[in-house]
Write a protein that holds these residues in place. Structure first.
Motif, PDB file in Angstrom:
ATOM      1  N   ARG A  72       0.820  -1.218   0.000  1.00  0.00           N
ATOM      2  CA  ARG A  72       0.000   0.000   0.000  1.00  0.00           C
ATOM      3  C   ARG A  72       0.853   1.267   0.000  1.00  0.00           C
ATOM      4  O   ARG A  72       0.379   2.343  -0.382  1.00  0.00           O
ATOM      5  CB  ARG A  72      -0.944   0.002   1.207  1.00  0.00           C
ATOM      6  CG  ARG A  72      -0.235   0.167   2.539  1.00  0.00           C
ATOM      7  CD  ARG A  72      -1.168   0.268   3.717  1.00  0.00           C
ATOM      8  NE  ARG A  72      -0.426   0.351   4.966  1.00  0.00           N
ATOM      9  CZ  ARG A  72       0.116   1.468   5.440  1.00  0.00           C
ATOM     10  NH1 ARG A  72      -0.019   2.601   4.774  1.00  0.00           N
ATOM     11  NH2 ARG A  72       0.767   1.457   6.585  1.00  0.00           N
ATOM     12  N   HIS A  73       2.120   1.147   0.437  1.00  0.00           N
ATOM     13  CA  HIS A  73       2.995   2.316   0.481  1.00  0.00           C
ATOM     14  C   HIS A  73       3.271   2.890  -0.905  1.00  0.00           C
ATOM     15  O   HIS A  73       3.710   4.041  -1.023  1.00  0.00           O
ATOM     16  CB  HIS A  73       4.315   1.954   1.163  1.00  0.00           C
ATOM     17  CG  HIS A  73       4.178   1.700   2.637  1.00  0.00           C
ATOM     18  ND1 HIS A  73       4.009   2.706   3.552  1.00  0.00           N
ATOM     19  CD2 HIS A  73       4.167   0.544   3.351  1.00  0.00           C
ATOM     20  CE1 HIS A  73       3.908   2.191   4.771  1.00  0.00           C
ATOM     21  NE2 HIS A  73       3.999   0.873   4.671  1.00  0.00           N
ATOM     22  N   LEU A  74       3.013   2.126  -1.955  1.00  0.00           N
ATOM     23  CA  LEU A  74       3.249   2.612  -3.314  1.00  0.00           C
ATOM     24  C   LEU A  74       2.046   3.325  -3.911  1.00  0.00           C
ATOM     25  O   LEU A  74       2.142   3.904  -4.989  1.00  0.00           O
ATOM     26  CB  LEU A  74       3.645   1.445  -4.226  1.00  0.00           C
ATOM     27  CG  LEU A  74       5.006   0.804  -3.955  1.00  0.00           C
ATOM     28  CD1 LEU A  74       5.262  -0.316  -4.959  1.00  0.00           C
ATOM     29  CD2 LEU A  74       6.121   1.826  -4.014  1.00  0.00           C
ATOM     30  N   ASP A  75       0.917   3.275  -3.229  1.00  0.00           N
ATOM     31  CA  ASP A  75      -0.298   3.910  -3.749  1.00  0.00           C
ATOM     32  C   ASP A  75      -0.942   4.740  -2.637  1.00  0.00           C
ATOM     33  O   ASP A  75      -1.485   4.185  -1.679  1.00  0.00           O
ATOM     34  CB  ASP A  75      -1.278   2.839  -4.243  1.00  0.00           C
ATOM     35  CG  ASP A  75      -2.491   3.424  -4.943  1.00  0.00           C
ATOM     36  OD1 ASP A  75      -2.793   4.619  -4.735  1.00  0.00           O
ATOM     37  OD2 ASP A  75      -3.160   2.688  -5.701  1.00  0.00           O
ATOM     38  N   PRO A  76      -0.908   6.051  -2.738  1.00  0.00           N
ATOM     39  CA  PRO A  76      -1.463   6.908  -1.675  1.00  0.00           C
ATOM     40  C   PRO A  76      -2.966   6.733  -1.462  1.00  0.00           C
ATOM     41  O   PRO A  76      -3.505   7.153  -0.437  1.00  0.00           O
ATOM     42  CB  PRO A  76      -1.132   8.329  -2.165  1.00  0.00           C
ATOM     43  CG  PRO A  76      -0.938   8.195  -3.642  1.00  0.00           C
ATOM     44  CD  PRO A  76      -0.352   6.833  -3.852  1.00  0.00           C
ATOM     45  N   ASN A  77      -3.639   6.113  -2.431  1.00  0.00           N
ATOM     46  CA  ASN A  77      -5.084   5.893  -2.301  1.00  0.00           C
ATOM     47  C   ASN A  77      -5.417   4.645  -1.492  1.00  0.00           C
ATOM     48  O   ASN A  77      -6.582   4.416  -1.164  1.00  0.00           O
ATOM     49  CB  ASN A  77      -5.718   5.779  -3.683  1.00  0.00           C
ATOM     50  CG  ASN A  77      -5.624   7.077  -4.464  1.00  0.00           C
ATOM     51  OD1 ASN A  77      -5.860   8.152  -3.915  1.00  0.00           O
ATOM     52  ND2 ASN A  77      -5.270   6.989  -5.740  1.00  0.00           N
ATOM     53  N   LEU A  78      -4.403   3.838  -1.184  1.00  0.00           N
ATOM     54  CA  LEU A  78      -4.630   2.617  -0.408  1.00  0.00           C
ATOM     55  C   LEU A  78      -4.362   2.891   1.063  1.00  0.00           C
ATOM     56  O   LEU A  78      -3.268   3.282   1.450  1.00  0.00           O
ATOM     57  CB  LEU A  78      -3.727   1.491  -0.914  1.00  0.00           C
ATOM     58  CG  LEU A  78      -3.936   1.054  -2.363  1.00  0.00           C
ATOM     59  CD1 LEU A  78      -2.975  -0.075  -2.718  1.00  0.00           C
ATOM     60  CD2 LEU A  78      -5.375   0.627  -2.611  1.00  0.00           C
ATOM     61  N   GLN A  79      -5.391   2.678   1.882  1.00  0.00           N
ATOM     62  CA  GLN A  79      -5.282   2.933   3.315  1.00  0.00           C
ATOM     63  C   GLN A  79      -4.869   1.665   4.060  1.00  0.00           C
ATOM     64  O   GLN A  79      -5.199   0.559   3.657  1.00  0.00           O
ATOM     65  CB  GLN A  79      -6.626   3.384   3.886  1.00  0.00           C
ATOM     66  CG  GLN A  79      -7.221   4.614   3.251  1.00  0.00           C
ATOM     67  CD  GLN A  79      -8.585   4.907   3.842  1.00  0.00           C
ATOM     68  OE1 GLN A  79      -8.762   4.963   5.059  1.00  0.00           O
ATOM     69  NE2 GLN A  79      -9.572   5.083   2.986  1.00  0.00           N
ATOM     70  N   SER A  80      -4.185   1.865   5.155  1.00  0.00           N
ATOM     71  CA  SER A  80      -3.853   0.737   6.015  1.00  0.00           C
ATOM     72  C   SER A  80      -5.130   0.178   6.638  1.00  0.00           C
ATOM     73  O   SER A  80      -6.097   0.898   6.888  1.00  0.00           O
ATOM     74  CB  SER A  80      -2.887   1.181   7.117  1.00  0.00           C
ATOM     75  OG  SER A  80      -2.711   0.143   8.064  1.00  0.00           O
ATOM     76  N   PHE A  81      -5.121  -1.117   6.904  1.00  0.00           N
ATOM     77  CA  PHE A  81      -6.243  -1.745   7.609  1.00  0.00           C
ATOM     78  C   PHE A  81      -6.148  -1.518   9.119  1.00  0.00           C
ATOM     79  O   PHE A  81      -7.082  -1.839   9.851  1.00  0.00           O
ATOM     80  CB  PHE A  81      -6.270  -3.248   7.333  1.00  0.00           C
ATOM     81  CG  PHE A  81      -6.789  -3.603   5.970  1.00  0.00           C
ATOM     82  CD1 PHE A  81      -8.054  -3.180   5.564  1.00  0.00           C
ATOM     83  CD2 PHE A  81      -6.042  -4.367   5.090  1.00  0.00           C
ATOM     84  CE1 PHE A  81      -8.545  -3.513   4.310  1.00  0.00           C
ATOM     85  CE2 PHE A  81      -6.522  -4.711   3.845  1.00  0.00           C
ATOM     86  CZ  PHE A  81      -7.779  -4.279   3.449  1.00  0.00           C
ATOM     87  N   ALA A  82      -5.027  -0.974   9.579  1.00  0.00           N
ATOM     88  CA  ALA A  82      -4.871  -0.700  11.012  1.00  0.00           C
ATOM     89  C   ALA A  82      -5.954   0.282  11.453  1.00  0.00           C
ATOM     90  O   ALA A  82      -6.159   1.326  10.830  1.00  0.00           O
ATOM     91  CB  ALA A  82      -3.489  -0.129  11.296  1.00  0.00           C
ATOM     92  N   GLY A  83      -6.652  -0.083  12.510  1.00  0.00           N
ATOM     93  CA  GLY A  83      -7.743   0.744  12.997  1.00  0.00           C
ATOM     94  C   GLY A  83      -9.056   0.477  12.296  1.00  0.00           C
ATOM     95  O   GLY A  83     -10.110   0.965  12.720  1.00  0.00           O
ATOM     96  N   ARG A  84      -9.015  -0.303  11.222  1.00  0.00           N
ATOM     97  CA  ARG A  84     -10.243  -0.631  10.487  1.00  0.00           C
ATOM     98  C   ARG A  84     -10.628  -2.096  10.620  1.00  0.00           C
ATOM     99  O   ARG A  84     -11.766  -2.467  10.336  1.00  0.00           O
ATOM    100  CB  ARG A  84     -10.073  -0.276   9.003  1.00  0.00           C
ATOM    101  CG  ARG A  84      -9.819   1.215   8.749  1.00  0.00           C
ATOM    102  CD  ARG A  84     -10.063   1.581   7.301  1.00  0.00           C
ATOM    103  NE  ARG A  84      -9.092   0.956   6.410  1.00  0.00           N
ATOM    104  CZ  ARG A  84      -9.302   0.735   5.112  1.00  0.00           C
ATOM    105  NH1 ARG A  84     -10.467   1.036   4.570  1.00  0.00           N
ATOM    106  NH2 ARG A  84      -8.360   0.191   4.354  1.00  0.00           N
ATOM    107  N   LEU A  85      -9.677  -2.927  11.011  1.00  0.00           N
ATOM    108  CA  LEU A  85      -9.967  -4.332  11.284  1.00  0.00           C
ATOM    109  C   LEU A  85      -9.860  -4.570  12.783  1.00  0.00           C
ATOM    110  O   LEU A  85      -9.003  -3.980  13.459  1.00  0.00           O
ATOM    111  CB  LEU A  85      -8.982  -5.241  10.534  1.00  0.00           C
ATOM    112  CG  LEU A  85      -8.979  -5.145   9.011  1.00  0.00           C
ATOM    113  CD1 LEU A  85      -7.990  -6.141   8.423  1.00  0.00           C
ATOM    114  CD2 LEU A  85     -10.370  -5.380   8.433  1.00  0.00           C
ATOM    115  N   ASN A  86     -10.704  -5.430  13.284  1.00  0.00           N
ATOM    116  CA  ASN A  86     -10.769  -5.662  14.726  1.00  0.00           C
ATOM    117  C   ASN A  86      -9.432  -6.121  15.295  1.00  0.00           C
ATOM    118  O   ASN A  86      -8.876  -7.133  14.846  1.00  0.00           O
ATOM    119  CB  ASN A  86     -11.853  -6.699  15.037  1.00  0.00           C
ATOM    120  CG  ASN A  86     -13.234  -6.235  14.612  1.00  0.00           C
ATOM    121  OD1 ASN A  86     -13.542  -5.046  14.664  1.00  0.00           O
ATOM    122  ND2 ASN A  86     -14.072  -7.167  14.186  1.00  0.00           N
TER     123      ASN A  86
END
Length: 439
Positions: A72-86
């Protein structure tokens, strides 16, 4: 002799050229087909090791998330799942002072998490090691390689630490399912009469759902063998479906069988046929869609991650209902009360009937894939070719999920409500994931 010396000289020059480090090294690892190759290797091992459908979904989701969290670090439109997955709070960030190939690092993360979750580690290890060796021969910079592999390991360590808190290890020591033999409740089915699998799967932490009970489906029809009762009619629908199954219905049933437990009996000898799991089939469909859409390396990993999340949560939701209703399978009730010689087209899998796992997880996967690729995404499904089954064509993911669902009636292993309510259940799971992850 002179010719031998000249030949040797040029071979040394060629070898030296191959070992020179190249500047455009990322081109060696950035093709999306490499992601698909790694995923296929994982699928092959899951089939070989005979993981149950719910556990196989777990084996797909954590590696996919690991690979995604790196790339995801190569695409600014891709967000980390941290904080979004339980339970996933933080993922290690790369060192900005070091040159890293995020493509290689993502493959490393995917590989290490995959290897930690399966049994046949050598197969994955050899594949990954050979891939790295090939990069060396092509001149992939040593420093970049070491930095990339190190970062991939950092992310894999974080994902594995997170995975260790999902209650999977604890459920390995929970009590086995106890058959109570009450009228209308599940009992082991032929030919192997296996114990019911994963009776505590609803204790596994979900990825996106609030809990296993968030989308409880409608209950099954009350068990009643009175002729003309609703349950009797549903039982007879299964009986008649098998009796009247034409070539197309039989092909549909077999295409979506996906039973890793299929046992074959010859005399007193019994042996297993290894087959892809239901989740594995939808991972295969994700590959087909990604290739048809020419997705980038990054977006391919995203598609795998989101589909595997839908599969994982779909199984938890479904299994929660299975062990709440504990409904008897058609094969058992028909053999005991109507026709002792009756056999379904498909082998009955070893767990309660309601709801249909295929119906739930296929619809959940279809919903998220539709959100990614579009409403009317037609495709040729060749996932089962290697298992001797022909290609089937679908106008959309939802059309494929509907065929997967009805295949369980054609195959003689599910009543109609398990199919219809299962589709509704999967639709809710998929829509919730789309909304919560803002795909």
């Amino acid at each position: 002799m002179r010719n031998l010396i000249v030949t040797s000289f040029f071979l040394l020059l060629l070898l030296g050229a191959c070992q020179q480090e190249i500047e455009n090294y990322d081109e060696l690892v950035s093709d999306a087909s490499i992601v698909n190759d790694y995923m296929e290797q994982l699928t092959d091992v899951i089939v070989h090791d005979i993981f149950s459908p719910p556990v196989a979904a777990r084996n797909y989701v954590y590696p996919s998330i690991a690979g995604y969290e790196v790339i995801r670090h190569l695409d600014p439109n891709l967000q980390s799942f941290a904080g979004r997955l339980n339970g996933l709070s933080k993922i290690p960030e790369p060192d900005s002072d070091k040159k890293i190939s995020f493509h290689l690092a993502s493959l490393q993360a995917f590989h290490l998490v995959s290897k930690a979750l399966i049994f046949s580690e050598d197969s994955l290890h050899n594949f990954h090691t050979n891939f790295i060796k090939e990069l060396d021969t092509k001149g992939f910079p040593k420093e970049v390689k070491e930095n990339s592999l190190a970062y991939g390991k950092k992310v894999s360590d974080a994902i594995l630490k997170w995975s260790s808190t999902d209650n999977y290890k604890e459920t390995r020591s929970f009590p086995k399912y106890t058959v109570d033999y009450e009228a209308g409740t599940w009992k082991p089915t032929p030919p192997a009469y296996l114990s019911s699998i994963e009776p505590h799967w609803n204790k596994i932490r979900t990825m996106v759902l609030d809990s296993a009970t968030q989308f409880i489906p409608k209950p099954p029809t009350k068990f009643d063998l009175t002729k003309g009762s609703k349950f009797y009619i549903e039982m007879m629908e299964v009986y008649d479906a098998v009796a009247k199954a034409d070539k197309e219905m039989t092909e549909i049933a077999n295409f979506w069988d996906c039973n890793p437990y299929k046992m074959n009996q010859t005399g007193h000898v019994m042996f297993a046929t290894k087959k892809i799991t239901p989740g594995g089939h939808w991972i295969g469909i994700t590959k087909i869609a990604s290739e048809k859409s020419n997705l980038s390396f990054e977006k391919t990993f995203e598609a795998y991650a989101i589909c595997s999340i839908a599969l994982f949560d779909g199984f938890i939701s479904c299994w929660d209902e299975k062990y709440r209703s504990k409904l008897i399978r058609p094969e058992t009730v028909i053999n005991e009360h109507f026709d002792e010689n009756w056999l379904p087209i498909l082998q009955t899998p070893p767990f309660p009937e309601h709801t249909s796992g295929h119906s739930v997880i296929s619809r959940a996967a279809a919903v998220v894939l539709t959100d990614i690729f579009g409403e009317n995404f037609a495709f040729e499904d060749d996932t089962e070719l290697q298992y001797g089954l022909p290609i089937r064509s679908f106008e959309s993911f939802k059309a494929a999920s509907e065929e997967a669902a009805i295949s369980r009636l054609y195959g003689g292993i599910h009543y109609r409500p398990a199919i219809d309510y299962g589709v509704e259940q999967g639709e809710k799971v998929g829509n919730f994931i789309v909304k919560k992850l803002e795909i």
